[in-house]
Design an enzyme around this catalytic site. Structure first.
Site, PDB file in Angstrom:
ATOM      1  N   THR A  72       4.700 -35.218 -36.166  1.00 28.65           N
ATOM      2  CA  THR A  72       5.816 -34.278 -36.278  1.00 28.65           C
ATOM      3  C   THR A  72       5.677 -33.090 -35.165  1.00 28.65           C
ATOM      4  OG1 THR A  72       4.348 -33.154 -37.845  1.00 28.65           O
ATOM      5  CG2 THR A  72       5.948 -34.497 -38.749  1.00 28.65           C
ATOM      6  N   THR A  73       4.469 -32.747 -34.815  1.00 27.62           N
ATOM      7  CA  THR A  73       4.637 -31.555 -33.813  1.00 27.62           C
ATOM      8  C   THR A  73       4.876 -32.164 -32.361  1.00 27.62           C
ATOM      9  OG1 THR A  73       2.775 -30.589 -35.091  1.00 27.62           O
ATOM     10  CG2 THR A  73       2.925 -29.885 -32.720  1.00 27.62           C
ATOM     11  N   ASP A  83      -0.340 -37.535 -44.201  1.00 27.80           N
ATOM     12  CA  ASP A  83      -0.546 -37.989 -42.927  1.00 27.80           C
ATOM     13  C   ASP A  83      -1.520 -39.147 -42.629  1.00 27.80           C
ATOM     14  OD1 ASP A  83       1.291 -35.725 -42.864  1.00 27.80           O
ATOM     15  OD2 ASP A  83       0.371 -34.729 -41.003  1.00 27.80           O
ATOM     16  N   ASP A  95       0.463 -28.602 -39.594  1.00 29.04           N
ATOM     17  CA  ASP A  95       1.453 -29.649 -39.646  1.00 29.04           C
ATOM     18  C   ASP A  95       2.843 -29.295 -39.251  1.00 29.04           C
ATOM     19  OD1 ASP A  95       2.290 -32.318 -40.352  1.00 29.04           O
ATOM     20  OD2 ASP A  95       3.349 -31.533 -41.902  1.00 29.04           O
TER      21      ASP A  95
END
Length: 554
Positions: free
Chosen positions: A96-97, A394, A63
Site C-alpha cells: 500500500t505504501t 497483510d 501500514d
C-alpha cells in the site's frame, strides 16, 4: 447599437471557486506529493511508524492504507492516492505504501514537462506505453514455482510471509514464529481461501512469543449466568449443537394486556411458558449434544439445567465466531429444536476452556472439517497488538494470493531496478518526446530502492549507483538493497521474495492514479456542498447534540 457590451453569463453559483490550466494541475500534483511525503518514510524494513491521534484514541502504524484512512484527506486530487491505497489493500493486502510512493513519483517526474508546456495527453500516452512494457517485462522476469512439491511450496510461502512482515513492528525476532503461523493458517483453509475463516483475537499481556495458532476455532468466554461454573470445561469427541434461538424466560412487554376471569388461568399461562422452555431444553439434551452454542441469550434457568446434566453452554456468541464453528465442526445453525437429527450436530476431537492472560477462551481443536484457524495475539500495549493484527492481515493476504498465483520476484527494490534498466534501454530506440517521458517513468521506478535506503539511513546515491551498474550486467537482474550489510545483494538468493501480483497491481494502480490527476484540467469547488460537508462532520463530532439544539422560544 452594435458596439453595446454583451451581458456576462453567470453560469455557476456565487462564491464557487474555479481554477484551471497549468496552475491548478501543478497544485494537484503538489497535493498528491504532500500525501506521499507523509507515508514514504514508512517504506521498507527500516521504515518509521506514525502515531495518529484522532481525539479519542491513538493509532501507531506503518501500514500505508491505515495511515491515509486515519488522515481524513480532503483535497479532491489527493483523495485518489487514498483510493488506490485502499484498492491495493483489499486486492493484494500489501504494497500500500509502495503504490502511493510510485504514483507520487510518476507525478513528480511529469511536473517539469507540464511546466515546459508539454500537453498532459502526450505525457499520459507515453506513461501508459511505458506501463504496458513494464508489466510485460515483469511477467517475463517473474519466476514460477512448482506447486506439486508441498514442502517446497510451504518453504516458499514462509519466505514470502517473512518478507511481508519484515517491514512491520513484528518483523524482528518474532518474524519466523509469525510467518509459520500465517502459512499454517492459510493452508488450513479450503480451496476458496476465504480470509474471513482466519480469526485473529487480541489478548493484552504477555509477550509476542506467547501468541499461538489454534487449528480450529477460539473465542472469548461469553457472558454467563449462575450455574455456569458447575458445567464441565473439557470434553473429548463431543457433539456440538449451534442455535439461533433464545433459551430463557421472557418478561412480558409493558404494553401487553391479558384479561383473566380467575387466578387459575394466570397459573396455566405461567405453566405453559415453563413447559415451552423445558421442552426445548429436553430436546437439546436428548439430541446427544454436549456443547450448546447460541447466537442469542441462554438464560440462568437453561444454564443450570445444562450444568445438572453435564453439558456446556455459551450464549450470545458473535456471529463470525459461530459461523467459523459450523465450518470447522460440520454443525448447522438451527432456528428450532423440534427435530434435531445427527446430521445437524458437529464434532471435534477436543473442546476445552483455557486461561489466556486475564481472559478465558473456548477452544475447539481437532475439527474434522478444519477449514478455519484462529490466531491468538499476545502483547503489551493495546496499540502494539492492534498493529500486529494489521501486519498479520497483510501477511495472510499476501500468502493467500501466492497460493493462488505462485509467480514470484525479488523484493528490496530489485524488480523496480530491473524494470527501470529495461525501460531506459528501450527509450533509446524511441524518437520524439516519448523518449524523455519513458526515461522519466524509468527514473520514477528507482524511488523504491532509494526510499528503502534513505529510511534505513544509508547513502541512497551510492546504493543507486551500485544498483544501476549491477543491472547493466546479465546476471544482475535480482540485485536490490541489502539492509543487513548496507550494500547491494542478490535478493533472490537472500530469499527476499514477493508475489509478482503485488508489483503488477502497484504499478498499474499508480499509473491509473497519475494519469487521472494529469488528465484533470479544471477543478470546481461548490461552497454550499463544502459547507454541508463541514456541518455534517461537526454534527458527527458532537454526536448531533450541538448541531441539533434548538433555542427556547420566548
Amino acid at each position: 447599437m452594435s458596439h453595446m457590451m454583451q451581458p456576462s453569463i453567470i453560469l455557476l453559483r456565487d462564491g464557487t471557486d474555479t481554477s484551471q490550466g497549468v496552475g491548478q494541475l501543478l497544485s494537484n500534483i503538489d497535493a498528491c506529493g504532500a500525501v506521499v511525503d507523509v507515508v514514504k518514510t514508512t517504506l521498507g524494513p527500516r521504515g518509521m511508524d506514525k502515531l495518529i491521534h484522532d481525539g479519542r484514541s491513538a493509532t501507531i502504524s506503518n501500514d500505508g492504507a491505515t495511515i491515509v484512512k486515519l488522515l481524513d484527506v480532503v483535497h479532491p486530487a489527493a483523495k485518489l492516492l487514498v483510493d488506490i491505497a485502499k484498492s491495493q489493500d483489499s486486492e493484494v493486502g500489501d504494497g500500500t505504501t509502495s503504490v502511493m510512493v510510485l504514483a507520487g513519483e510518476f507525478l513528480r517526474e511529469a511536473r517539469p514537462f507540464v511546466e515546459e508546456g508539454v500537453h498532459p495527453q502526450v505525457i499520459i500516452k507515453s506513461y501508459r506505453l511505458a506501463c504496458q512494457l513494464a508489466l510485460k517485462k515483469l511477467e517475463e522476469l517473474s519466476v514460477k514455482v512448482d506447486k506439486t512439491d508441498i514442502e517446497k511450496t510451504r518453504d516458499l510461502l514462509k519466505k514470502i510471509a517473512r518478507t511481508s512482515l519484515s517491514s512491520k513492528l513484528i518483523g524482528g525476532v518474532e518474524s519466523d514464529h509469525f510467518s509459520d503461523m500465517v502459512v499454517n493458517a492459510v493452508l488450513s483453509l479450503d480451496e476458496d481461501l476465504d480470509i474471513n475463516m482466519v480469526g485473529v483475537k487480541q489478548v493484552a499481556g504477555g509477550s509476542m512469543q506467547e501468541s499461538f495458532l489454534v487449528n480450529g476455532v477460539a473465542f472469548k468466554k461469553t457472558f454467563s449466568y449462575a450455574g455456569f461454573e458447575q458445567q464441565p470445561k473439557k470434553f473429548e469427541n463431543p457433539k456440538i449443537i449451534t442455535l439461533n434461538i433464545e433459551l430463557e424466560l421472557k418478561a412480558e412487554k409493558d404494553n401487553a394486556e391479558i384479561k383473566l376471569n380467575n387466578p387459575e388461568q394466570y397459573e396455566e399461562i405461567i405453566k405453559a411458558e415453563w413447559k415451552i422452555i423445558y421442552d426445548k431444553l429436553e430436546k437439546i439434551v436428548e439430541s446427544g449434544a454436549k456443547i450448546v452454542l447460541s447466537k442469542k441469550a441462554i438464560g440462568d434457568l437453561a444454564t443450570q439445567y445444562f450444568a445438572d446434566r453435564g453439558l456446556f453452554c455459551a450464549g450470545r456468541v458473535a456471529e463470525d465466531d459461530l459461523i467459523r464453528v459450523t465450518k470447522a465442526t460440520g454443525s448447522k445453525i438451527l432456528t428450532t429444536v423440534s427435530k434435531v437429527t445427527p446430521e445437524d450436530l458437529g464434532s471435534c476431537e477436543l473442546f476445552e476452556e483455557k486461561q489466556v492472560g486475564n481472559e478465558r477462551y473456548n477452544l475447539f481443536t481437532g475439527c474434522p472439517h478444519a477449514k478455519t484457524a484462529t490466531i491468538v495475539l499476545r502483547g503489551g500495549a493495546e496499540q502494539f497488538i492492534a498493529e500486529a493484527e494489521r501486519s498479520l492481515h497483510d501477511a495472510i493476504m499476501v500468502v493467500r494470493r501466492t497460493v493462488k498465483n505462485t509467480a514470484i520476484v525479488a523484493g528490496g527494490g530489485a524488480i523496480e531496478m530491473a524494470l527501470s534498466a529495461y525501460l531506459k534501454n528501450y527509450a533509446r530506440t524511441v524518437k520524439g518526446k516519448s523518449q524523455l517521458l519513458i526515461s522519466a517513468f524509468a527514473k520514477a521506478l528507482e524511488v523504491i530502492p532509494r526510499q528503502i535506503s534513505e529510511n534505513a539511513g544509508f547513502d541512497a546515491t551510492n546504493i543507486l549507483n551500485k544498483l544501476r551498474k549491477k543491472h547493466q550486467d546479465k546476471d544482475g537482474t535480482w540485485y536490490g538493497v541489502d539492509i543487513k550489510t548496507e550494500d547491494v545483494a542478490d535478493n533472490f538468493e537472500q530469499f527476499v521474495w514477493e508475489p509478482s501480483l503485488i508489483k503488477r497491481n502497484a504499478i498499474s494502480s499508480a499509473i491509473e492514479a497519475a494519469t487521472l490527476v494529469l488528465s484533470v484540467d479544471e477543478t470546481v469547488k461548490n461552497p454550499e456542498s463544502e459547507q454541508q460537508q463541514h456541518d455534517q462532520q461537526r454534527n458527527a463530532a458532537f454526536g448531533g447534540g450541538v448541531g441539533n439544539m434548538q433555542m427556547p422560544r420566548k
